[in-house]
Design a protein around this motif. Structure first.
Motif, PDB file in Angstrom:
ATOM      1  N   PRO A 104      34.869  25.604  33.727  1.00  0.00           N
ATOM      2  CA  PRO A 104      33.988  26.481  32.948  1.00  0.00           C
ATOM      3  C   PRO A 104      33.346  25.683  31.820  1.00  0.00           C
ATOM      4  N   ILE A 105      32.035  25.828  31.651  1.00  0.00           N
ATOM      5  CA  ILE A 105      31.386  25.092  30.559  1.00  0.00           C
ATOM      6  C   ILE A 105      30.947  26.024  29.433  1.00  0.00           C
ATOM      7  N   PHE A 106      30.825  27.314  29.740  1.00  0.00           N
ATOM      8  CA  PHE A 106      30.525  28.271  28.673  1.00  0.00           C
ATOM      9  C   PHE A 106      30.879  29.681  29.149  1.00  0.00           C
ATOM     10  N   SER A 107      31.254  30.533  28.203  1.00  0.00           N
ATOM     11  CA  SER A 107      31.642  31.913  28.511  1.00  0.00           C
ATOM     12  C   SER A 107      31.298  32.772  27.313  1.00  0.00           C
ATOM     13  N   HIS A 108      30.780  33.943  27.551  1.00  0.00           N
ATOM     14  CA  HIS A 108      30.590  34.872  26.434  1.00  0.00           C
ATOM     15  C   HIS A 108      30.497  36.300  26.940  1.00  0.00           C
ATOM     16  N   GLY A 109      30.576  37.231  26.025  1.00  0.00           N
ATOM     17  CA  GLY A 109      30.496  38.640  26.385  1.00  0.00           C
ATOM     18  C   GLY A 109      29.700  39.378  25.336  1.00  0.00           C
ATOM     19  N   TYR A 110      29.103  40.488  25.750  1.00  0.00           N
ATOM     20  CA  TYR A 110      28.377  41.300  24.783  1.00  0.00           C
ATOM     21  C   TYR A 110      28.292  42.702  25.350  1.00  0.00           C
ATOM     22  N   ARG A 111      28.813  43.666  24.623  1.00  0.00           N
ATOM     23  CA  ARG A 111      28.853  45.060  25.079  1.00  0.00           C
ATOM     24  C   ARG A 111      29.414  45.166  26.492  1.00  0.00           C
ATOM     25  N   ASN A 112      28.560  45.557  27.455  1.00  0.00           N
ATOM     26  CA  ASN A 112      29.108  45.809  28.798  1.00  0.00           C
ATOM     27  C   ASN A 112      28.955  44.639  29.760  1.00  0.00           C
ATOM     28  N   TYR A 113      28.705  43.449  29.256  1.00  0.00           N
ATOM     29  CA  TYR A 113      28.684  42.339  30.208  1.00  0.00           C
ATOM     30  C   TYR A 113      29.539  41.172  29.747  1.00  0.00           C
ATOM     31  N   LEU A 114      30.063  40.480  30.758  1.00  0.00           N
ATOM     32  CA  LEU A 114      30.795  39.241  30.543  1.00  0.00           C
ATOM     33  C   LEU A 114      30.082  38.206  31.393  1.00  0.00           C
ATOM     34  N   ARG A 115      29.945  37.000  30.840  1.00  0.00           N
ATOM     35  CA  ARG A 115      29.168  36.010  31.585  1.00  0.00           C
ATOM     36  C   ARG A 115      29.817  34.639  31.453  1.00  0.00           C
ATOM     37  N   VAL A 116      29.957  33.958  32.599  1.00  0.00           N
ATOM     38  CA  VAL A 116      30.568  32.628  32.579  1.00  0.00           C
ATOM     39  C   VAL A 116      29.679  31.629  33.321  1.00  0.00           C
ATOM     40  N   TYR A 117      29.755  30.385  32.883  1.00  0.00           N
ATOM     41  CA  TYR A 117      29.019  29.273  33.491  1.00  0.00           C
ATOM     42  C   TYR A 117      30.054  28.251  33.953  1.00  0.00           C
ATOM     43  N   CYS A 118      30.049  27.919  35.234  1.00  0.00           N
ATOM     44  CA  CYS A 118      31.058  26.998  35.759  1.00  0.00           C
ATOM     45  C   CYS A 118      30.407  25.883  36.564  1.00  0.00           C
TER      46      CYS A 118
ATOM     47  N   GLU B  63      38.234  38.703  25.889  1.00  0.00           N
ATOM     48  CA  GLU B  63      38.555  37.328  26.296  1.00  0.00           C
ATOM     49  C   GLU B  63      39.447  37.324  27.534  1.00  0.00           C
ATOM     50  N   MET B  64      40.355  38.304  27.634  1.00  0.00           N
ATOM     51  CA  MET B  64      41.178  38.412  28.844  1.00  0.00           C
ATOM     52  C   MET B  64      40.274  38.613  30.065  1.00  0.00           C
ATOM     53  N   GLY B  65      39.260  39.473  29.895  1.00  0.00           N
ATOM     54  CA  GLY B  65      38.318  39.739  30.991  1.00  0.00           C
ATOM     55  C   GLY B  65      37.594  38.477  31.418  1.00  0.00           C
ATOM     56  N   ILE B  66      37.109  37.715  30.434  1.00  0.00           N
ATOM     57  CA  ILE B  66      36.422  36.446  30.721  1.00  0.00           C
ATOM     58  C   ILE B  66      37.351  35.515  31.503  1.00  0.00           C
ATOM     59  N   ARG B  67      38.595  35.429  31.061  1.00  0.00           N
ATOM     60  CA  ARG B  67      39.532  34.489  31.681  1.00  0.00           C
ATOM     61  C   ARG B  67      39.977  34.958  33.070  1.00  0.00           C
ATOM     62  N   LEU B  68      39.989  36.269  33.282  1.00  0.00           N
ATOM     63  CA  LEU B  68      40.268  36.789  34.630  1.00  0.00           C
ATOM     64  C   LEU B  68      39.091  36.503  35.560  1.00  0.00           C
ATOM     65  N   LEU B  69      37.891  36.682  35.033  1.00  0.00           N
ATOM     66  CA  LEU B  69      36.698  36.388  35.835  1.00  0.00           C
ATOM     67  C   LEU B  69      36.694  34.908  36.233  1.00  0.00           C
ATOM     68  N   ILE B  70      36.995  34.029  35.284  1.00  0.00           N
ATOM     69  CA  ILE B  70      37.010  32.590  35.596  1.00  0.00           C
ATOM     70  C   ILE B  70      38.102  32.266  36.615  1.00  0.00           C
ATOM     71  N   SER B  71      39.299  32.837  36.429  1.00  0.00           N
ATOM     72  CA  SER B  71      40.372  32.477  37.371  1.00  0.00           C
ATOM     73  C   SER B  71      40.053  32.988  38.767  1.00  0.00           C
TER      74      SER B  71
ATOM     75  N   LEU C  96      37.792  44.898  33.859  1.00  0.00           N
ATOM     76  CA  LEU C  96      38.290  43.610  33.356  1.00  0.00           C
ATOM     77  C   LEU C  96      38.987  43.721  32.003  1.00  0.00           C
ATOM     78  N   SER C  97      38.713  44.818  31.278  1.00  0.00           N
ATOM     79  CA  SER C  97      39.346  44.913  29.964  1.00  0.00           C
ATOM     80  C   SER C  97      40.567  45.820  29.994  1.00  0.00           C
ATOM     81  N   GLY C  98      40.964  46.282  31.175  1.00  0.00           N
ATOM     82  CA  GLY C  98      42.275  46.904  31.265  1.00  0.00           C
ATOM     83  C   GLY C  98      42.323  48.394  31.517  1.00  0.00           C
ATOM     84  N   VAL C  99      41.158  49.046  31.702  1.00  0.00           N
ATOM     85  CA  VAL C  99      41.199  50.491  31.950  1.00  0.00           C
ATOM     86  C   VAL C  99      41.703  50.773  33.373  1.00  0.00           C
ATOM     87  N   TYR C 100      41.363  49.895  34.314  1.00  0.00           N
ATOM     88  CA  TYR C 100      41.787  50.087  35.708  1.00  0.00           C
ATOM     89  C   TYR C 100      42.517  48.836  36.205  1.00  0.00           C
TER      90      TYR C 100
END
Lengths: 409, 409
Positions: free
Chosen positions: B234-248, B211-219, B187-191
């Motif tokens: 989406p009502i909340f989104s955040h990331g930390y180290r190796n995880y991205l998490r969204v609430y929709c 943030e691009m990764g979060i927005r790709l996951l949401i879309s 999601l962050s662009g390596v692949y």
């Protein structure tokens, strides 16, 4: 037949008064509501049967049979996810002996009773299974994982879009799915926003919108598949009136799924000068490079091949050798099915659009020659050209609209 | 605990020799393999538990609790589709009394045994249900149709992409899904090719790739939803180290699903001058309008809001009023959770990218001031600007790179 099991909405109506008929399609006998044979729009309840879709089913049988011959497995099974009267599965049972099991499912409880009766009537009950579940529930509980199917068919009223994931999950590696869409208004450009949200691409309301619809349907299947680590290869596609139908081979392969972007692209159409071409990505696309007016863009959609020519040549030989004609002969055409597959065999399917002779005539403000002559003329002048199964008055070519106009003026 | 039910691969290894520990997270007691507390990478077998994800779960509890308060239904139920040790569901059971039923599922048979034990340990067994099925089979057979869930959580190893349709089908109209992705390299662009086939958009390997990764996951969630006649907010989104998490939040609405194209767009990034902006469609996009070099395009991705500010303000008030701090206080920060939600509350989330002060420093070839001062400076000069929860050294602004450089030079 026990009518007490009708859903309430049906049993409260006058459906119980309806009469039933026994008809046959090729060698398959089938009990159906008499209305299906008399009314212009066949009734959905108690059981749906569309006699006008015989040609569509004739095409299916040819493709399934040849696909199974190529595959040459010891056992193979066919799943009819929305079986209706069961006609497609019953014809598979009767006409393709190499398919050893046929599974019928329909959410309509009464439909499954009719399928069972029809299976008995045709003496194929022993190799059939029957389920009465919502399609995704059915596929994920009965067909997935260690029990995947060789061929899965989905033929809904309207769009197949909500079920594609479940269909793809339930077919084996190297298996086949056949998918019908009857929401042709959406796929041919009347409702572009609906098309985008269901098929992930924009349609084009043009003279070749049927092929655009087919290619949008294929790309949406490919995009759902890629999310599931699957890859598809379309082996046949066709449309007729309000339905579009595609046949795709499914492979489990991350490697191939990663290449999906190579198969997709955009069709660029100029409504001013009728110029059209396709591209792989939109970087730098602006106005028409012929007349400099604003262009309209369709896609992303499947811009790669849509026919497996090896399969089609085998079908053509088989129908020709067989001698008999499974479809009704017409005065102008002694073997419409042979003719249909022969056109597909020669079609330039790496070009994702076609021209229609009336349309070219309109631009030139004169009557133009018939399609056969246009194709000959284009070929004589060094261009590639072919007929298309999507329109009897259509032709494919690598010549641009300017070049076509020059030749026909 | 009966170890004879270990899967063979597990029981043949040395897992049976492992010791077990009882630990607690907030008021929830939990039995887990001792290795999960000692090893840097918590073991997947016999049962997965990641103590480092406590903050992530603290965030979940705040969001679920506030969401359920807003909803104010008589009954509501929570589904943990890949339960592991059961910690998230158990915390829901302990900390959100308005959630009346908690359903645990895991494909790992042993995990469900541990969940049951942990439910007994916490005295919440009576309001729990347990299943041991493959996730799509579980959701389509147990949760769909007349039995949809209020909240469905999915927290897989790697990508949630193959399961999104099943998750969306199993949540009620107006319900919530929480989705974790840990394939951050994708999601962050390596692949980028893998990203396109799993999330239907291209990533950008930039300083704001999280943030691009979060927005790709949401879309991608929105695109799967739209195919099922559903719409998400989406009502909340955040990331930390190796995880991205969204609430929709999920709504059943063709009307809203048809508007999905309004929520998606592209981020255009110039790797030469660091200019970035977002657009709704690609017609006419060519080179950078600042330095005229070739730009790189990310998307399609979610370019609309990613936070429900009404919900967040309620969370902020609730944590502040509560007085106690559910997360470990740090020397520099007495209430990290309050701080975290406060940053989100003020974030300019209609801008789908941010700048990082080191990056701007590199362009200017000098050390630039800290983020707080940059934001003040931008605001003083009439621009919008805010911090971002995606990077402590990041700032959002509607100023262009040229304008930022002018101010900081």
């Amino acid at each position: 037949m026990n009518f007490s099991n009708y859903p309430e909405s049906v049993s409260n109506s006058n459906y119980c008064d309806r009469t039933w008929s026994v008809t046959s399609e090729n060698d398959t006998k089938i009990i159906i509501p008499s209305g299906a044979l008399k009314e212009k729009e066949p009734p959905k309840f108690p059981v749906f049967f569309n006699p006008a879709a015989k040609f569509n089913r004739d095409v299916s049988i040819q493709i399934y049979k040849t696909f199974i011959d190529f595959k040459n497995d010891k056992e193979s099974f066919f799943v009819d996810t929305m079986a209706g009267s069961g006609i497609r599965g019953l014809r598979v049972a009767n006409e393709i002996p190499k398919i050893t099991k046929i599974i019928f499912n329909d959410f309509n409880h009464f439909s499954i009773q009719v399928c069972k009766t029809n299976a008995v009537l045709n003496g194929v009950y022993a190799k059939c299974e029957f389920y009465n579940k919502e399609i995704c529930n059915f596929l994920s509980s009965k067909i997935s994982y260690e029990n995947r199917a060789t061929i899965v068919d989905i033929d809904p009223f309207g769009t197949p879009a909500p079920y594609l994931d479940c269909v793809l999950r339930s077919v084996e590696n190297g298996g086949l799915i056949s998918v019908t869409a009857t929401d042709t208004a959406v796929l041919s450009g009347v409702y572009p926003k609906v098309c985008y949200r269901k098929y992930y691409g924009y349609p084009l309301r043009t003279s070749y919108s049927e092929e655009m619809g087919i290619r949008l349907l294929i790309s949406s299947i490919a995009l759902v598949a890629s999310r599931l680590d699957l890859s598809i290869i379309p082996i046949f596609s066709h449309g007729y009136r309000n339905y579009l139908r595609v046949y795709c081979k499914v492979s489990k392969s991350n490697y191939l799924a990663n290449k999906i972007h190579e198969k997709l692209g955009y069709v660029v159409h100029c409504f001013n000068c009728r110029h059209r071409y396709f591209i792989k990505n939109l970087y730098g696309v602006s106005d028409c490079n012929k007349c400099h007016k604003r262009v309209t863009i369709g896609g992303p959609l499947w811009t790669s091949q849509i026919f497996d020519k090896d399969l089609i040549i085998k079908i053509v030989h088989s129908i020709a050798e067989d001698g008999n004609c499974p479809t009704e002969p017409k005065e102008s055409n002694p073997n419409p099915l042979l003719d249909f597959f022969s056109v597909a065999l020669n079609e330039l399917d790496a070009i994702p659009y076609y021209y229609v002779n009336d349309e070219v005539g309109k631009v030139l403000k004169k009557n133009v020659m018939n399609v056969k002559k246009i194709i000959e003329l284009l070929k004589t002048n060094g261009y590639q050209s072919s007929k298309t199964i999507f329109a009897p008055n259509g032709f494919k070519t690598n010549a641009s609209i300017t070049e076509i106009k020059k030749l026909l003026i």
